[in-house]
Design a protein around this motif. Sequence first.
Motif, PDB file in Angstrom:
ATOM      1  N   PHE A  22       0.558  -0.821   0.227  1.00 22.34           N
ATOM      2  CA  PHE A  22      -0.177  -0.483  -0.191  1.00 22.34           C
ATOM      3  C   PHE A  22       1.097   1.130   0.308  1.00 22.34           C
ATOM      4  CE2 PHE A  22      -2.853  -3.307   1.605  1.00 22.34           C
ATOM      5  CZ  PHE A  22      -3.933  -2.694   0.362  1.00 22.34           C
ATOM      6  N   ASN A  23       2.263   0.910   0.240  1.00 25.03           N
ATOM      7  CA  ASN A  23       2.773   2.176   0.720  1.00 25.03           C
ATOM      8  C   ASN A  23       3.325   2.335  -0.552  1.00 25.03           C
ATOM      9  OD1 ASN A  23       2.735   3.588   3.576  1.00 25.03           O
ATOM     10  ND2 ASN A  23       4.496   1.716   4.108  1.00 25.03           N
ATOM     11  N   GLU A  24       4.443   1.863  -1.385  1.00 23.60           N
ATOM     12  CA  GLU A  24       5.037   1.989  -2.366  1.00 23.60           C
ATOM     13  C   GLU A  24       3.761   1.596  -3.689  1.00 23.60           C
ATOM     14  OE1 GLU A  24       8.295   1.953  -2.226  1.00 23.60           O
ATOM     15  OE2 GLU A  24       8.117   2.413   0.330  1.00 23.60           O
ATOM     16  N   ARG A  25       2.757   2.931  -3.537  1.00 23.63           N
ATOM     17  CA  ARG A  25       1.960   2.009  -4.122  1.00 23.63           C
ATOM     18  C   ARG A  25       2.839   2.221  -6.388  1.00 23.63           C
ATOM     19  NH1 ARG A  25      -3.112   2.242  -5.522  1.00 23.63           N
ATOM     20  NH2 ARG A  25      -2.737   3.648  -7.588  1.00 23.63           N
ATOM     21  N   PRO A  26       2.526   1.886  -7.024  1.00 21.08           N
ATOM     22  CA  PRO A  26       2.860   2.167  -8.398  1.00 21.08           C
ATOM     23  C   PRO A  26       2.705   3.050  -8.956  1.00 21.08           C
ATOM     24  CG  PRO A  26       1.445   0.221  -8.409  1.00 21.08           C
ATOM     25  CD  PRO A  26       1.620   0.925  -6.934  1.00 21.08           C
TER      26      PRO A  26
END
Lengths: 136, 127
Positions: A22-26
């Motif tokens: 969720f944090n490193e959303r593309p």
Amino acid sequence: MFTTYDLLDDVADLRNWFDGFFNERPYLGRRADYPYVNLYENNDDIHVAVIAPGVKAEDINLQLINNRLTIDTEKKSDYLDKPYIRKERNFGAFKKVVELPYRVDPNKIEASMKDGILTVKLTRAEETKPKKIEIH
Amino acid sequence: MNAELTKIKKDAYNNEEYVLVPPVDIYETENDFVVKAEMPGVNKDGVNITLDNNELEIIGKINGNLPDEKNLKYSEFNLYNYHRKFNVADTIDRNALKAGLDNGILTLTLPKKEEVKPKKIEVKVEN
């Protein structure tokens, strides 16, 4: 240092993996090839917006073939040969063909580059505009 | 329900609104650490960088220069504000941060403190 295996570590890993998802959303678009393109149409004007951060205007080669707009460019690395700590950005040459909904006037094309977004403004060609046929 | 959703978002994105995580490159030179973040659609006024304790926060607000959404006929991207956080080491000189924005690329220069910069050690030859 050696540690003993702990099942809870695996659970924590899984949690990290989920959080990371969720944090490193593309970034921006996903299902399309780079560079990402938006096409807007307002009456007889077409506005093509292309995401191209860090690409210099002089490196962009735009071509219009029939009703296809070809964007051909190279994004050059801006820190060649320096030791990096984190690397997430992509560099290289890219080419994209955008199919326009109709033929455009080749003499009325405006292209500009601002804040990393390439904007191409095109106008519908006179001969493809719908004509009203009078009935006598 | 809505409060619950806001909380989930807040936990997931560290933010209440929907944000994009800009891709970032970090590299090191002799005197600096340099952070380069891709934030297309953001101009100089939209960038907000704060260094609180060791937490470096980058916020980029998009300028909304794209045409009206209602004219959108084909779409591969959607722009939102950008948000990213990093922890930085004590070895950077906090008072000498430099930031520049060029064509959608934010360049953040974090100079190293004098004491951690590489030093050349002279070797004396004793006869």
